[in-house]
Design an enzyme around this catalytic site. Sequence first.
Site, PDB file in Angstrom:
ATOM      1  N   VAL A  27       0.846  -1.199   0.000  1.00 42.06           N
ATOM      2  CA  VAL A  27       0.000   0.000   0.000  1.00 42.06           C
ATOM      3  C   VAL A  27       0.881   1.248   0.000  1.00 42.06           C
ATOM      4  CG1 VAL A  27      -1.671   1.329   1.374  1.00 42.06           C
ATOM      5  CG2 VAL A  27      -1.962  -1.145   1.094  1.00 42.06           C
ATOM      6  N   GLY A  34      -0.204 -23.837  -3.149  1.00 41.06           N
ATOM      7  CA  GLY A  34      -1.510 -24.167  -3.726  1.00 41.06           C
ATOM      8  C   GLY A  34      -2.046 -22.993  -4.535  1.00 41.06           C
ATOM      9  N   ASP A  92       4.971 -23.531   5.756  1.00 39.18           N
ATOM     10  CA  ASP A  92       5.481 -24.858   5.368  1.00 39.18           C
ATOM     11  C   ASP A  92       6.815 -24.751   4.618  1.00 39.18           C
ATOM     12  OD1 ASP A  92       3.051 -25.636   6.362  1.00 39.18           O
ATOM     13  OD2 ASP A  92       2.108 -25.893   4.402  1.00 39.18           O
ATOM     14  N   ARG A 118      10.644 -35.996  31.936  1.00 42.38           N
ATOM     15  CA  ARG A 118       9.869 -36.589  30.833  1.00 42.38           C
ATOM     16  C   ARG A 118      10.168 -35.911  29.492  1.00 42.38           C
ATOM     17  NH1 ARG A 118       4.218 -33.984  32.830  1.00 42.38           N
ATOM     18  NH2 ARG A 118       3.926 -35.921  33.970  1.00 42.38           N
ATOM     19  N   GLY A 172       3.310 -28.247   8.654  1.00 44.92           N
ATOM     20  CA  GLY A 172       4.257 -28.324   7.541  1.00 44.92           C
ATOM     21  C   GLY A 172       3.784 -29.211   6.400  1.00 44.92           C
ATOM     22  N   ARG A 190       0.956 -20.296  13.149  1.00 42.56           N
ATOM     23  CA  ARG A 190       0.641 -19.318  12.094  1.00 42.56           C
ATOM     24  C   ARG A 190       0.450 -17.919  12.675  1.00 42.56           C
ATOM     25  NH1 ARG A 190      -3.237 -23.002   8.389  1.00 42.56           N
ATOM     26  NH2 ARG A 190      -4.782 -21.408   8.857  1.00 42.56           N
TER      27      ARG A 190
HETATM   28  O1  F6P Z   1      -0.269 -24.901   4.815  1.00 36.80           O
HETATM   29  C1  F6P Z   1      -0.293 -24.289   6.054  1.00 36.80           C
HETATM   30  C2  F6P Z   1      -0.866 -25.195   7.109  1.00 36.80           C
HETATM   31  O2  F6P Z   1      -0.801 -24.506   8.351  1.00 36.80           O
HETATM   32  C3  F6P Z   1      -0.226 -26.576   7.199  1.00 36.80           C
HETATM   33  O3  F6P Z   1       1.013 -26.556   7.840  1.00 36.80           O
HETATM   34  C4  F6P Z   1      -1.294 -27.343   7.932  1.00 36.80           C
HETATM   35  O4  F6P Z   1      -1.238 -28.719   7.644  1.00 36.80           O
HETATM   36  C5  F6P Z   1      -2.562 -26.762   7.365  1.00 36.80           C
HETATM   37  O5  F6P Z   1      -2.227 -25.478   6.836  1.00 36.80           O
HETATM   38  C6  F6P Z   1      -3.670 -26.620   8.355  1.00 36.80           C
HETATM   39  O6  F6P Z   1      -4.780 -26.157   7.684  1.00 36.80           O
HETATM   40  P1  F6P Z   1      -6.129 -25.754   8.431  1.00 36.80           P
HETATM   41  O7  F6P Z   1      -5.912 -24.407   9.063  1.00 36.80           O
HETATM   42  O8  F6P Z   1      -7.120 -25.707   7.340  1.00 36.80           O
HETATM   43  O9  F6P Z   1      -6.389 -26.790   9.461  1.00 36.80           O
END
Ligand code: F6P
Length: 362
Positions: A26, A118, A143, A178, A186, A271
């Site tokens: 932006v 993707g 990932d 433990r 990933g 994330r």
């Molecule tokens: O591709 C990113 C990711 O966080 C992967 O690591 C994980 O398998 C997937 O997305 C989880 O997806 P969702 O949030 O749809 O459960």
Amino acid sequence: MANKKIGIMTTGGDCSGLNTAIQRLVEGCVRRKWSVIGIKDGTDGLYENPPMTVDLSRETFQFASSHLAGSILSNGNAASTNFVKSAAAGKMGAFNKRLQKGIKDLNLDAMVIIGGNGSLSLSHLYREIYSGLQLVCIPKTIDMDVPLTDKTIGFDTAVQQLVSYCDQLLLTARSHHRWFVVQTMGRECGQLALHSGVAVAADAILIPEIKFDIDNLIKYIKQSRRDYGIIMVSEGISIRGHSGKPADMVSRKLTAAGIANRTAFPEHIQRAGDTVASDRILASAFADTALKAIESGETNVMTVVQNGEYKTISLDEFFKSGKQEKDPHIIGAMTSNAYVEPDNILLQIATDMGIYIGEKKK
Ligand code: F6P
């Protein structure tokens, strides 16, 4: 510099660093006197009639600070008509046409898509959606499975999230003698487990790319100089004859061998987290590279960083260079994926650190 109208979308799973990238884009547009809008919910919002848009300006980020995780544009809405549902219903043609109409209605000169492998693959395979404008993609994903780029936005922050998480776990692990079997995200790519495992000096790192022997892992743990620690397990690994979550499988085996342990699932915390400096720098560099690509008339390209150099490559090159596999969610679509290669330097470093990483081929 001719006036332009730019659209920005965030697609696929979210990660930290998206807002930084949006803010930098932006700012770059404002400085160039280009107008800029956001498309809400990625292609899900583009499908709507009219497309769901968000006005973007310098003011957008005054309060919604750009270092926060998530995306101010959102990444998608499961309730919407989307690629997954349209493909399942055999209606991809109609879906794509609607996206094309959305693009036309918005009267854009360029679209910047911030997406994972993707989304990048779909943008390449269904590029007719974006014909008539300049398409520039920016790779993001925790990932780090996007071919031809050394880094993706969100990866370093995800590693930091796992490191902070394991640092805390180790305190309780030590108090109770433990082990913790930590399952990372990933998908089928072990980069996240490998990097975070080395960063916390885990005792073992199990990734999909390397075969491991559970008996050797058990032997290794029993011979360890400690009676606590971290076993980092990527969600993509499997043990023959076992189903369910990989960390549970490993944990059951350890318990059966008399090794006290617990599982831990950081899940979507990977994330989240305030965007770390290196991700902010990457997002800034990718935004800058994307805007320069638009300026010089490029289209159907994506930004990459290779050996410290920021540049664009064609989406075609991206797609062809990875391992092309069926998209796990979209019937009929293919995705181009990258994995941990056998010559990845971190494998050697992990081995040198005494970390069990499986039965690595010499
Ligand atoms: O591709 C990113 C990711 O966080 C992967 O690591 C994980 O398998 C997937 O997305 C989880 O997806 P969702 O949030 O749809 O459960």
